[in-house]
Design an enzyme around this catalytic site. Sequence first.
Site, PDB file in Angstrom:
ATOM      1  CB  CYS A 132      92.787  -9.543 -17.232  1.00  0.00           C
ATOM      2  SG  CYS A 132      92.673  -7.890 -17.919  1.00  0.00           S
ATOM      3  CB  CYS A 153      88.936  -4.539 -16.721  1.00  0.00           C
ATOM      4  SG  CYS A 153      90.651  -4.918 -17.121  1.00  0.00           S
ATOM      5  CB  CYS A 206      89.945  -7.453 -20.509  1.00  0.00           C
ATOM      6  SG  CYS A 206      89.096  -7.661 -18.937  1.00  0.00           S
ATOM      7  CB  CYS A 211      91.036  -8.118 -14.285  1.00  0.00           C
ATOM      8  SG  CYS A 211      89.653  -7.849 -15.375  1.00  0.00           S
ATOM      9  N   GLY A 252      84.087 -25.413   8.540  1.00  0.00           N
ATOM     10  CA  GLY A 252      84.211 -24.149   9.266  1.00  0.00           C
ATOM     11  C   GLY A 252      84.930 -24.267  10.592  1.00  0.00           C
TER      12      GLY A 252
END
Lengths: 287, 266
Positions: free
Chosen positions: A271, A240, A243, A265, A31
């Site tokens: 997808c 979606c 799909c 997607c 971080g």
Amino acid sequence: MTDQAYNFAYLDEQTKRMIRRAILKAIAVPGYQVPFASREMPMPYGWGTGGVQVTAACLVPEDRLKVIDQGADDTTNAVSIRRFFQRTAGVAVTEVTAEATVIQTRHRIPETPLTEGQILVYQVPIPEPLRFLEPRETETRKMHALEEYGLMHVKLYEDIARHGQIATSYAYPVKVEGRYVMDPSPIPKFDNPKLSGNPAIQLFGAGREQRIHALPPWTKAVSLDFDDHPFQTSKAPHDCDLCGARDSYLDEVITDDAGGRMFVCSDTDFCAGRRAKGHVGRLGEAT
Amino acid sequence: MTLHSTEFSQKIHDPDQPLLKVDGLTKRYGPRIGCADVSFDLYPGEVLGIVGESGSGKSTLLSCLAGHQRADLGRISYDGRDVLGMSETERRRLSRTDWAYVHQNPRDGLRMGVSAGGNVGERLMAVGARHYGDIRGKAVDWLGRVEIAADRIDDRPTAFSGGMQQRLQIARNLVTGPRLVFMDEPTGGLDVSVQARLLDLLRGLVRDLGLSVIIVTHDLAVVRLLAHRLMVMRSGRVVEQGLTDQVLDDPQHAYTQLLVSSVLQV
């Protein structure tokens, strides 16, 4: 001809060593933003110069590279960076998340869960989460050093006061292992839970800002929130249309000028993989 | 609310012991003197006024006391703790919990891009408050105490008048219950009627909350109203100090006499 004039993966070995040192330091202090001597790359700032340098420093000839831009493998940014490394490093490329060893991404984490041994490289425009709250860089560094992160919550407070909920929907700040607050680059907050405890190495490169930060595998990254306004992911409330996936992050596509639209997607590989297995959405055709 | 209770608790302080002890404080800017050899004690609940003309070192003194600048020489002890020897972490924690600093220009002390509620809540969030409802409740309460209507809570300070901005700055500073408040010309730049209301408000808050205050001003009327004790500075040195009424009514030092006689009588 000119392709042979470049060193493997474009950057010279000394530069790659310098970047690798920064990466190691970033992994050692999860971080924390490690400064590095970012180079000019043959592409404009904002196109992923930081991510490209980190990828170049990580690549070995045996690697298989995947590049995605907003989840898609076939958009300009993804195509040109992929071709860049095909030409300068000659590495194998793929669009399949599970087959890739190094994945450079802009603004998404793939839907397919990553595994140990994979490296996910993010392109980062602004690595400093406190930038728009405190303009002085000397002061933000001091705030990181002294763990003074109250200001981050002021931003979330403002969201709730103005919109009734935390309206920050991308670049949502996370606290890494209870220490540094980190901007995860502009990924949608839908992807934030995937940052935490991910088995892959996650590296973040900011070229213009000359910073690298990192999440080592299995690192805890907690999205900031309030006790009475807990962190929530968000996505378009649809499935979606190609799909039929219900749990993937969606792009809205305008299909005509009469209000027609579809949701697909954003992760094209995910997808396509689902459609190949026979899943069909509202507007999809069986393949 | 998950607050660090130790930081928030008002420690019981022996009223006979000074809260702030300053001894031989000196700050130089190269060969020039910012302030030299300043010593005083501040007791709990006491308001100390520092007056003097521009360039007399009163603002330098205040910023050294508040830790904004590093003093060259001298000792400052707050509640028995050595302030100058403290780590920066400790000093910054002190300055957002136990201390408060009211700037002359509210723009220096406020975040202009953040709503009034966010401004008041910032110090709470900085010491660990993580409950939106509680923070907002406290913000409403404090806006009320400084006479800002609750429906202005989501407005930005840019939409406020100068006097409101100054009151907002005061609310933002007092929300964590500090014991020592530094004020640098808090009424500067305000017109007289707004000034009078602000002074009234300040006087009420200081009395109700038992605050210790160090107030820097060039306005003798302000210290006459607010301060218990007075320090007169000139060329970086303290030339006279004593009870406010005593100093103003019977000035001993030639410069103080000049200062007092320079006030226009209406």
